[in-house]
Design a protein around this motif. Structure first.
Motif, mmCIF file in Angstrom:
data_model
loop_
_atom_site.group_PDB
_atom_site.id
_atom_site.type_symbol
_atom_site.label_atom_id
_atom_site.label_comp_id
_atom_site.label_asym_id
_atom_site.label_seq_id
_atom_site.Cartn_x
_atom_site.Cartn_y
_atom_site.Cartn_z
ATOM 1 N N ALA A 27 0.840 -1.198 0.000
ATOM 2 C CA ALA A 27 0.000 0.000 0.000
ATOM 3 C C ALA A 27 0.871 1.244 0.000
ATOM 4 O O ALA A 27 1.861 1.321 0.728
ATOM 5 C CB ALA A 27 -0.907 0.005 1.223
ATOM 6 N N VAL A 28 0.497 2.192 -0.843
ATOM 7 C CA VAL A 28 1.110 3.509 -0.872
ATOM 8 C C VAL A 28 -0.040 4.480 -0.687
ATOM 9 O O VAL A 28 -0.885 4.616 -1.572
ATOM 10 C CB VAL A 28 1.833 3.768 -2.213
ATOM 11 N N ALA A 29 -0.096 5.121 0.487
ATOM 12 C CA ALA A 29 -1.249 5.967 0.783
ATOM 13 C C ALA A 29 -0.894 7.067 1.765
ATOM 14 O O ALA A 29 -0.018 6.891 2.615
ATOM 15 C CB ALA A 29 -2.381 5.116 1.354
ATOM 16 N N GLY A 30 -1.607 8.146 1.655
ATOM 17 C CA GLY A 30 -1.506 9.229 2.619
ATOM 18 C C GLY A 30 -0.137 9.869 2.715
ATOM 19 O O GLY A 30 0.206 10.435 3.742
ATOM 20 N N GLY A 31 0.671 9.784 1.677
ATOM 21 C CA GLY A 31 1.993 10.390 1.717
ATOM 22 C C GLY A 31 2.967 9.675 2.624
ATOM 23 O O GLY A 31 4.057 10.173 2.888
ATOM 24 N N GLN A 32 2.584 8.526 3.137
ATOM 25 C CA GLN A 32 3.435 7.751 4.041
ATOM 26 C C GLN A 32 4.361 6.838 3.238
ATOM 27 O O GLN A 32 4.178 6.648 2.046
ATOM 28 C CB GLN A 32 2.562 6.897 4.978
ATOM 29 N N GLN A 33 5.317 6.233 3.920
ATOM 30 C CA GLN A 33 6.157 5.212 3.311
ATOM 31 C C GLN A 33 5.273 4.042 2.887
ATOM 32 O O GLN A 33 4.289 3.741 3.555
ATOM 33 C CB GLN A 33 7.184 4.699 4.326
ATOM 34 N N PRO A 34 5.611 3.368 1.811
ATOM 35 C CA PRO A 34 4.842 2.174 1.418
ATOM 36 C C PRO A 34 4.913 1.116 2.518
ATOM 37 O O PRO A 34 5.931 0.994 3.202
ATOM 38 C CB PRO A 34 5.555 1.685 0.159
ATOM 39 N N ILE A 35 3.810 0.394 2.701
ATOM 40 C CA ILE A 35 3.823 -0.728 3.640
ATOM 41 C C ILE A 35 3.497 -1.996 2.860
ATOM 42 O O ILE A 35 2.744 -1.956 1.889
ATOM 43 C CB ILE A 35 2.863 -0.530 4.838
ATOM 44 N N ALA A 36 4.092 -3.081 3.288
ATOM 45 C CA ALA A 36 3.891 -4.357 2.608
ATOM 46 C C ALA A 36 3.537 -5.412 3.639
ATOM 47 O O ALA A 36 3.900 -5.297 4.816
ATOM 48 C CB ALA A 36 5.153 -4.755 1.850
ATOM 49 N N ALA A 37 2.834 -6.445 3.185
ATOM 50 C CA ALA A 37 2.465 -7.543 4.075
ATOM 51 C C ALA A 37 2.397 -8.840 3.291
ATOM 52 O O ALA A 37 2.178 -8.834 2.079
ATOM 53 C CB ALA A 37 1.113 -7.268 4.731
ATOM 54 N N GLU A 38 2.584 -9.930 4.004
ATOM 55 C CA GLU A 38 2.400 -11.271 3.462
ATOM 56 C C GLU A 38 1.198 -11.859 4.175
ATOM 57 O O GLU A 38 1.244 -12.085 5.379
ATOM 58 C CB GLU A 38 3.643 -12.120 3.724
ATOM 59 N N VAL A 39 0.102 -12.064 3.458
ATOM 60 C CA VAL A 39 -1.123 -12.561 4.085
ATOM 61 C C VAL A 39 -1.353 -14.026 3.716
ATOM 62 O O VAL A 39 -1.153 -14.418 2.568
ATOM 63 C CB VAL A 39 -2.352 -11.694 3.713
ATOM 64 N N CYS A 40 -1.746 -14.798 4.725
ATOM 65 C CA CYS A 40 -2.002 -16.230 4.529
ATOM 66 C C CYS A 40 -3.480 -16.571 4.705
ATOM 67 O O CYS A 40 -3.955 -17.545 4.144
ATOM 68 C CB CYS A 40 -1.212 -17.055 5.544
ATOM 69 N N ARG A 41 -4.177 -15.768 5.523
ATOM 70 C CA ARG A 41 -5.575 -16.052 5.873
ATOM 71 C C ARG A 41 -6.405 -14.772 5.764
ATOM 72 O O ARG A 41 -5.861 -13.679 5.676
ATOM 73 C CB ARG A 41 -5.650 -16.578 7.304
ATOM 74 N N ASP A 42 -7.712 -14.942 5.833
ATOM 75 C CA ASP A 42 -8.611 -13.786 5.813
ATOM 76 C C ASP A 42 -8.333 -12.846 6.986
ATOM 77 O O ASP A 42 -8.454 -11.630 6.850
ATOM 78 C CB ASP A 42 -10.069 -14.243 5.855
#
Length: 102
Positions: free
Chosen positions: A72-87
Protein backbone atom coordinates in the motif's frame (compact mmCIF):
# COMPACT_ATOMS: atom_id res chain seq x y z
CA UNK A 1 13.06 20.24 -27.34
CA UNK A 2 11.65 18.00 -24.62
CA UNK A 3 7.94 17.94 -24.00
CA UNK A 4 6.64 16.58 -20.70
CA UNK A 5 3.11 15.22 -20.42
CA UNK A 6 0.61 17.42 -18.60
CA UNK A 7 0.08 16.44 -14.98
CA UNK A 8 -3.44 16.25 -13.61
CA UNK A 9 -4.84 16.23 -10.11
CA UNK A 10 -6.42 13.01 -8.89
CA UNK A 11 -8.90 12.33 -6.12
CA UNK A 12 -7.16 9.20 -4.88
CA UNK A 13 -5.34 9.28 -1.57
CA UNK A 14 -3.57 6.00 -2.20
CA UNK A 15 -3.28 2.65 -3.93
CA UNK A 16 -3.27 -0.89 -2.55
CA UNK A 17 -1.68 -3.54 -4.78
CA UNK A 18 -2.68 -7.20 -4.48
CA UNK A 19 -0.32 -9.63 -6.20
CA UNK A 20 -2.28 -11.78 -8.63
CA UNK A 21 0.71 -13.98 -9.45
CA UNK A 22 0.97 -15.29 -5.87
CA UNK A 23 -2.20 -17.36 -6.15
CA UNK A 24 -0.92 -19.09 -9.29
CA UNK A 25 2.44 -20.16 -7.85
CA UNK A 26 2.76 -23.78 -6.72
CA UNK A 27 3.97 -22.58 -3.31
CA UNK A 28 1.38 -19.78 -3.11
CA UNK A 29 -1.47 -19.46 -0.61
CA UNK A 30 -3.76 -22.47 -0.41
CA UNK A 31 -7.04 -20.67 0.24
CA UNK A 32 -6.60 -17.02 -0.83
CA UNK A 33 -7.57 -15.68 -4.23
CA UNK A 34 -6.60 -12.18 -5.37
CA UNK A 35 -10.16 -11.26 -6.32
CA UNK A 36 -11.44 -12.29 -2.89
CA UNK A 37 -8.67 -10.33 -1.15
CA UNK A 38 -9.46 -7.21 -3.21
CA UNK A 39 -13.12 -7.40 -2.23
CA UNK A 40 -12.28 -7.82 1.46
CA UNK A 41 -9.87 -4.89 1.41
CA UNK A 42 -12.39 -2.64 -0.35
CA UNK A 43 -14.98 -3.51 2.28
CA UNK A 44 -12.57 -3.05 5.21
CA UNK A 45 -11.15 0.25 3.91
CA UNK A 46 -14.45 1.97 3.08
CA UNK A 47 -14.19 4.20 6.21
CA UNK A 48 -10.64 5.38 5.53
CA UNK A 49 -10.48 9.13 4.87
CA UNK A 50 -9.82 9.83 1.22
CA UNK A 51 -10.32 7.42 -1.61
CA UNK A 52 -8.16 4.32 -1.97
CA UNK A 53 -7.93 2.25 -5.13
CA UNK A 54 -7.46 -1.49 -4.56
CA UNK A 55 -6.05 -3.20 -7.65
CA UNK A 56 -4.64 -6.53 -8.65
CA UNK A 57 -1.11 -6.38 -10.02
CA UNK A 58 1.47 -8.70 -11.48
CA UNK A 59 4.40 -9.88 -9.37
CA UNK A 60 5.50 -7.40 -6.70
CA UNK A 61 8.81 -9.19 -6.18
CA UNK A 62 8.11 -10.22 -2.59
CA UNK A 63 7.11 -13.83 -3.40
CA UNK A 64 6.25 -15.07 0.11
CA UNK A 65 5.93 -18.83 0.70
CA UNK A 66 2.32 -19.98 1.21
CA UNK A 67 1.14 -16.34 1.27
CA UNK A 68 0.05 -13.44 -0.92
CA UNK A 69 1.90 -10.11 -1.15
CA UNK A 70 0.13 -6.79 -0.51
CA UNK A 71 1.65 -3.32 -0.85
CA UNK A 72 0.00 0.00 0.00
CA UNK A 73 1.11 3.51 -0.87
CA UNK A 74 -1.25 5.97 0.78
CA UNK A 75 -1.51 9.23 2.62
CA UNK A 76 1.99 10.39 1.72
CA UNK A 77 3.43 7.75 4.04
CA UNK A 78 6.16 5.21 3.31
CA UNK A 79 4.84 2.17 1.42
CA UNK A 80 3.82 -0.73 3.64
CA UNK A 81 3.89 -4.36 2.61
CA UNK A 82 2.47 -7.54 4.08
CA UNK A 83 2.40 -11.27 3.46
CA UNK A 84 -1.12 -12.56 4.09
CA UNK A 85 -2.00 -16.23 4.53
CA UNK A 86 -5.57 -16.05 5.87
CA UNK A 87 -8.61 -13.79 5.81
CA UNK A 88 -7.66 -12.57 9.32
CA UNK A 89 -4.33 -11.35 7.95
CA UNK A 90 -6.15 -9.31 5.29
CA UNK A 91 -8.33 -7.67 7.96
CA UNK A 92 -5.25 -6.93 10.10
CA UNK A 93 -3.51 -5.33 7.09
CA UNK A 94 -6.56 -3.13 6.47
CA UNK A 95 -6.58 -2.03 10.13
CA UNK A 96 -2.86 -1.24 10.08
CA UNK A 97 -3.24 0.72 6.85
CA UNK A 98 -6.18 2.75 8.12
CA UNK A 99 -4.25 3.60 11.32
CA UNK A 100 -1.22 4.72 9.31
CA UNK A 101 -3.10 7.20 7.11
CA UNK A 102 -5.36 8.89 9.66
Amino acid sequence: MSHSPPLVEIKLSGVVLVCGDCEERSDGPAKLKAKQVRKELKRDLVHVPGRLRVVQSTCLGLCPKKAMALVAVAGGQQPIAAEVCRDDDVADFAKALSRSIR
